[in-house]
Design an enzyme around this catalytic site. Structure first.
Site, PDB file in Angstrom:
ATOM      1  N   GLY A   1      49.929   2.068  33.655  1.00 27.04           N
ATOM      2  CA  GLY A   1      51.264   1.707  33.190  1.00 27.04           C
ATOM      3  C   GLY A   1      51.638   0.257  33.380  1.00 27.04           C
ATOM      4  O   GLY A   1      52.778  -0.139  33.100  1.00 27.04           O
ATOM      5  N   THR A   2      50.688  -0.568  33.819  1.00 26.13           N
ATOM      6  CA  THR A   2      50.998  -1.968  34.104  1.00 26.13           C
ATOM      7  C   THR A   2      51.565  -2.700  32.886  1.00 26.13           C
ATOM      8  O   THR A   2      52.576  -3.403  32.982  1.00 26.13           O
ATOM      9  CB  THR A   2      49.740  -2.708  34.592  1.00 26.13           C
ATOM     10  OG1 THR A   2      49.183  -1.997  35.696  1.00 26.13           O
ATOM     11  CG2 THR A   2      50.073  -4.115  35.012  1.00 26.13           C
ATOM     12  N   GLY A   3      50.905  -2.556  31.734  1.00 23.40           N
ATOM     13  CA  GLY A   3      51.339  -3.277  30.541  1.00 23.40           C
ATOM     14  C   GLY A   3      52.701  -2.836  30.049  1.00 23.40           C
ATOM     15  O   GLY A   3      53.547  -3.672  29.678  1.00 23.40           O
ATOM     16  N   CYS A   4      52.924  -1.532  30.036  1.00 26.81           N
ATOM     17  CA  CYS A   4      54.236  -1.006  29.620  1.00 26.81           C
ATOM     18  C   CYS A   4      55.331  -1.513  30.546  1.00 26.81           C
ATOM     19  O   CYS A   4      56.415  -1.916  30.106  1.00 26.81           O
ATOM     20  CB  CYS A   4      54.227   0.526  29.663  1.00 26.81           C
ATOM     21  SG  CYS A   4      52.914   1.326  28.731  1.00 26.81           S
TER      22      CYS A   4
ATOM     23  N   THR B   1      46.766   1.433  38.815  1.00 27.33           N
ATOM     24  CA  THR B   1      47.477   0.446  37.992  1.00 27.33           C
ATOM     25  C   THR B   1      47.886   1.015  36.639  1.00 27.33           C
ATOM     26  O   THR B   1      48.176   0.252  35.715  1.00 27.33           O
ATOM     27  CB  THR B   1      46.590  -0.793  37.774  1.00 27.33           C
ATOM     28  OG1 THR B   1      45.347  -0.374  37.177  1.00 27.33           O
ATOM     29  CG2 THR B   1      46.297  -1.505  39.081  1.00 27.33           C
TER      30      THR B   1
ATOM     31  N   LYS C   1      47.837 -11.882  28.926  1.00 25.56           N
ATOM     32  CA  LYS C   1      47.696 -11.314  30.263  1.00 25.56           C
ATOM     33  C   LYS C   1      46.236 -11.391  30.690  1.00 25.56           C
ATOM     34  O   LYS C   1      45.374 -10.760  30.081  1.00 25.56           O
ATOM     35  CB  LYS C   1      48.195  -9.870  30.276  1.00 25.56           C
ATOM     36  CG  LYS C   1      49.676  -9.748  29.912  1.00 25.56           C
ATOM     37  CD  LYS C   1      50.170  -8.325  29.892  1.00 25.56           C
ATOM     38  CE  LYS C   1      49.533  -7.495  28.811  1.00 25.56           C
ATOM     39  NZ  LYS C   1      50.163  -6.173  28.653  1.00 25.56           N
TER      40      LYS C   1
END
Length: 284
Positions: free
Chosen positions: A225-228, A223, A176
């Protein structure tokens, strides 16, 4: 009687503020038409300002939750997030290895605010036991550096990062590149990273084929919580029968919309908006 939707299991920590972790995972799964189930690995005291405390659950509690769900209800995809310790990471890797379902491993190392969510002693276990059972691993650039020592400053270096992660054994890796900045660069310590344009760029590869995923970069600081959310969206799409490239592309589209709609909450970094697509479909 209505048929059950695809079943997705998240193995992760709880975020009391509701923006990341188990809470983000379950919201994402609902928004994408999957039935979300959970194995809680840790409880955090967390809000928009950061993580004030974290308490991991005993391995036996994690194992019991997993077996309870998988042995009765069954799963069509598994997603992992915060695993905190080497003992938990090893136990979860063993459980996933015995489950006939694709697994999305989000190797969570630090929170959005820079709080550590993985003990240094757990890194070896993540590398040697958890990544080898992953269908897709989804590290951000900080997590790539933590796992491999490769520090990415340009798009071209994302290939090197992906190769380094693939060496640990996942079938696919999604590097990412959200921390890469646009033309002006981003100053992080003494590092300036550039991606040659104002886009969020990710690289998906299995070592044989490459997929570059690009999306607009929105000027929105909310932003959390983007990865989860991205990992859960990938797992949801895999559970629905998508191939890995299809699942990642659909998840990227969903997360891009969620970032664009992220909203202020509390005094710090607010969450992405997990319900944006649902509201759009209702309005249509």
């Amino acid at each position: 009687m209505t048929a059950a939707p695809p079943r997705v299991l998240t193995v992760a920590g709880s975020d009391s503020g509701g923006g990341a972790g188990i809470q983000a995972d379950l919201k994402t799964m609902l928004a994408l038409g999957a039935h979300g189930m959970s194995v809680i690995t840790a409880v955090t005291a967390q809000n928009s300002l950061g993580v004030q405390g974290a308490w991991e659950l005993p391995v036996e509690a994690v194992r019991a939750q997993y077996r309870s769900v998988v042995d009765d209800i069954g799963v069509q995809a598994v997603k992992t997030g915060m695993l905190a310790s080497a003992e938990l990471a090893g136990a979860v890797a063993e459980l996933i290895a015995g489950t006939d379902a694709p697994a999305v491993v989000d190797p969570v190392g630090v929170s959005k605010h820079g709080d550590s969510l993985l003990a240094a002693s757990a890194l070896r276990t993540v590398r040697t036991r958890l990544l080898p059972v992953a269908t897709v691993a989804t590290p951000n650039l900080d997590e790539v550096a933590q796992l491999t020592g490769v520090r990415v400053r340009t798009e071209e270096q994302m290939r090197e990062a992906a190769e380094a992660v693939l060496a640990f054994g996942p079938k696919w890796v999604l590097v990412k590149g959200g921390h890469l900045a646009g033309d002006a660069g981003w100053e992080g310590g003494n590092q300036t990273v550039q991606n040659g344009g104002d886009q969020a760029v990710d690289l998906l590869t299995d070592g044989a084929e490459e997929h570059w995923l690009r999306a607009p970069r929105y000027d929105n600081r909310h932003t959390h919580g983007t990865g989860c959310t991205l990992a859960s969206a990938i797992a949801s799409q895999l559970a629905k029968g998508d191939s890995v490239p299809e699942a990642v592309a659909a998840a990227k589209e969903y997360v891009t919309g969620a970032i664009a709609a992220g909203f202020a909450l509390g005094g710090g970094i607010g969450p992405v908006d997990h319900g944006w697509a649902l509201r759009r479909s209702q309005a249509g």
